[in-house]
Design a protein around this motif. Sequence first.
Motif, mmCIF file in Angstrom:
data_model
loop_
_atom_site.group_PDB
_atom_site.id
_atom_site.type_symbol
_atom_site.label_atom_id
_atom_site.label_comp_id
_atom_site.label_asym_id
_atom_site.label_seq_id
_atom_site.Cartn_x
_atom_site.Cartn_y
_atom_site.Cartn_z
ATOM 1 N N ALA A 352 21.780 84.928 21.467
ATOM 2 C CA ALA A 352 20.997 84.886 20.229
ATOM 3 C C ALA A 352 21.895 84.550 19.042
ATOM 4 N N GLY A 353 23.051 83.958 19.319
ATOM 5 C CA GLY A 353 23.989 83.614 18.261
ATOM 6 C C GLY A 353 23.860 82.169 17.814
ATOM 7 N N PRO A 354 24.714 81.748 16.887
ATOM 8 C CA PRO A 354 24.621 80.394 16.323
ATOM 9 C C PRO A 354 24.741 79.280 17.362
ATOM 10 N N SER A 355 25.665 79.423 18.326
ATOM 11 C CA SER A 355 25.823 78.349 19.312
ATOM 12 C C SER A 355 24.629 78.307 20.264
ATOM 13 N N ALA A 356 23.977 79.465 20.486
ATOM 14 C CA ALA A 356 22.755 79.482 21.294
ATOM 15 C C ALA A 356 21.621 78.775 20.560
ATOM 16 N N ASP A 357 21.537 79.002 19.267
ATOM 17 C CA ASP A 357 20.511 78.309 18.473
ATOM 18 C C ASP A 357 20.734 76.792 18.520
ATOM 19 N N LYS A 358 21.986 76.384 18.450
ATOM 20 C CA LYS A 358 22.296 74.956 18.549
ATOM 21 C C LYS A 358 21.925 74.424 19.927
ATOM 22 N N ALA A 359 22.134 75.236 20.960
ATOM 23 C CA ALA A 359 21.781 74.815 22.324
ATOM 24 C C ALA A 359 20.281 74.604 22.463
ATOM 25 N N VAL A 360 19.497 75.439 21.798
ATOM 26 C CA VAL A 360 18.042 75.275 21.841
ATOM 27 C C VAL A 360 17.648 73.921 21.267
ATOM 28 N N VAL A 361 18.189 73.595 20.107
ATOM 29 C CA VAL A 361 17.819 72.344 19.433
ATOM 30 C C VAL A 361 18.407 71.140 20.168
ATOM 31 N N ASP A 362 19.707 71.191 20.457
ATOM 32 C CA ASP A 362 20.336 70.081 21.181
ATOM 33 C C ASP A 362 19.662 69.872 22.540
ATOM 34 N N GLY A 363 19.429 70.978 23.230
ATOM 35 C CA GLY A 363 18.843 70.874 24.568
ATOM 36 C C GLY A 363 17.467 70.249 24.538
ATOM 37 N N SER A 364 16.644 70.656 23.577
ATOM 38 C CA SER A 364 15.307 70.070 23.450
ATOM 39 C C SER A 364 15.391 68.566 23.218
ATOM 40 N N ILE A 365 16.282 68.159 22.326
ATOM 41 C CA ILE A 365 16.438 66.735 22.022
ATOM 42 C C ILE A 365 16.919 65.972 23.250
ATOM 43 N N MET A 366 17.931 66.504 23.922
ATOM 44 C CA MET A 366 18.522 65.790 25.052
ATOM 45 C C MET A 366 17.538 65.663 26.211
ATOM 46 N N LEU A 367 16.793 66.732 26.506
ATOM 47 C CA LEU A 367 15.800 66.650 27.574
ATOM 48 C C LEU A 367 14.689 65.670 27.209
ATOM 49 N N ALA A 368 14.194 65.737 25.985
ATOM 50 C CA ALA A 368 13.106 64.850 25.581
ATOM 51 C C ALA A 368 13.547 63.395 25.622
ATOM 52 N N ARG A 369 14.737 63.098 25.123
ATOM 53 C CA ARG A 369 15.226 61.716 25.134
ATOM 54 C C ARG A 369 15.477 61.237 26.569
ATOM 55 N N THR A 370 15.867 62.139 27.465
ATOM 56 C CA THR A 370 16.042 61.772 28.873
ATOM 57 C C THR A 370 14.707 61.369 29.487
ATOM 58 N N VAL A 371 13.656 62.110 29.191
ATOM 59 C CA VAL A 371 12.327 61.763 29.702
ATOM 60 C C VAL A 371 11.850 60.439 29.111
ATOM 61 N N VAL A 372 12.118 60.212 27.831
ATOM 62 C CA VAL A 372 11.763 58.938 27.218
ATOM 63 C C VAL A 372 12.435 57.783 27.957
ATOM 64 N N ALA A 373 13.714 57.946 28.271
ATOM 65 C CA ALA A 373 14.436 56.891 28.995
ATOM 66 C C ALA A 373 13.792 56.616 30.345
ATOM 67 N N LEU A 374 13.411 57.677 31.047
ATOM 68 C CA LEU A 374 12.744 57.511 32.342
ATOM 69 C C LEU A 374 11.417 56.780 32.171
ATOM 70 N N ALA A 375 10.636 57.182 31.191
ATOM 71 C CA ALA A 375 9.307 56.598 30.991
ATOM 72 C C ALA A 375 9.387 55.115 30.649
#
Length: 394
Positions: A352-375
């Motif tokens: 629940a710290g700052p780097s975890a918060d960054k992981a939430v945002v970065d992770g969401s972006i990276m997963l979404a962009r990966t799906v876009v690339a597949l599509a």
Amino acid sequence: MSTVTASSCVEDAVNRRSADLIALSHDIHAEPELSFAEHRSCAKTQALVAERGFAVTAAPGGLDTAFRAEFGSGSLVIGVCAEYDALPGLGHACGHNIIAASAVGTALALAEVADELDLTVVLLGTPAEEAGGGKVLLLNAGVFDDIAASVMLHPGPADMAAARSLALTEVAVTYTGRESHAAVAPHLGVNAGDAVTVAQVAIGLLRQQLTPGQMVHGIVTHGGEATNVIPAHTELRYTMRATDMASLQALESRMAGCFSAGAVATGCTHEVRETAPPYDALAPDPYLAEVFRAEMIRNGRHPLPAELEAALPLGSTDMGNVTQLLPGIHPVVGIDAGGATLHQQEFAAAAAGPSADKAVVDGSIMLARTVVALAQNTVERDRVLAAQARRRAS
């Protein structure tokens, strides 16, 4: 819609909702719930997508703390898996609050481009990863049948694009003997506590002959009632892991001999039962993993080299069963836990710290962009759709 436009669109969508996603992560973290009892966490995880217009189905597969939230009507159905169960006594020391929030962020972002990319976005709430095999139960119930590819991420001490895992089986072993007074008539007792001791000694000796990649670890969950009573009922819980299912089955056979030894040596009877469905090893889809690796680098992260990832399996997960049946990835997004690792109190605090918060945002972006690339990659999109058609025909 061009690849650049769609990728930018999903990234912007995550950034717009970043405060909501971080708040969700913290909210789940603050109220940890154990496997199959994640009622509050389940409700929290689906709330943002329900507001966005996702159609939510409660309790798919008959699992009370599972859900399926669907948006769009495209031909390519993408599953995004959310986990939200915690550990006994340790809370979110595996960071499942981060998994849930990043899954929601990914789903919300993909909803923005679902029509343009001919997507159906499915957010799956998958309970009981720590104990119970929620994804295996959902697989067996057909909840993944219409999904062409599935993605999720996991926090950890380092970035890994193509994370691996070990196959796993968990068992409970019960011994039954006969009570007697430990001082007056010990010779009339049949000592189930001694059966536990013999079994554990046998397992300890077995360890020196284990095949590389095999592991065993366990606890005594019940050892007796009183020191002056020969115990008639005892229980062990053991986890067995191996690099693949064939090696795991060989390990199970050898462990069965150790469990039997306790009964034979003491005159007890014994029973071995699985406490959850077996977990298979992760088989990350090469294309999705390499796209995610590129996204990590684009975001200023430093994923471990592929050859090192393959040599460092990350525990075990029921997502392994999913990736054995359909294309999927389970990358690890690193957080700063001060040198701590998974299943430690310090990691729970860091989740629940700052780097975890960054992981939430970065992770969401990276997963979404990966799906876009597949599509938008015609060859890869056709590949996963063809694989899905073969599965459904078999």
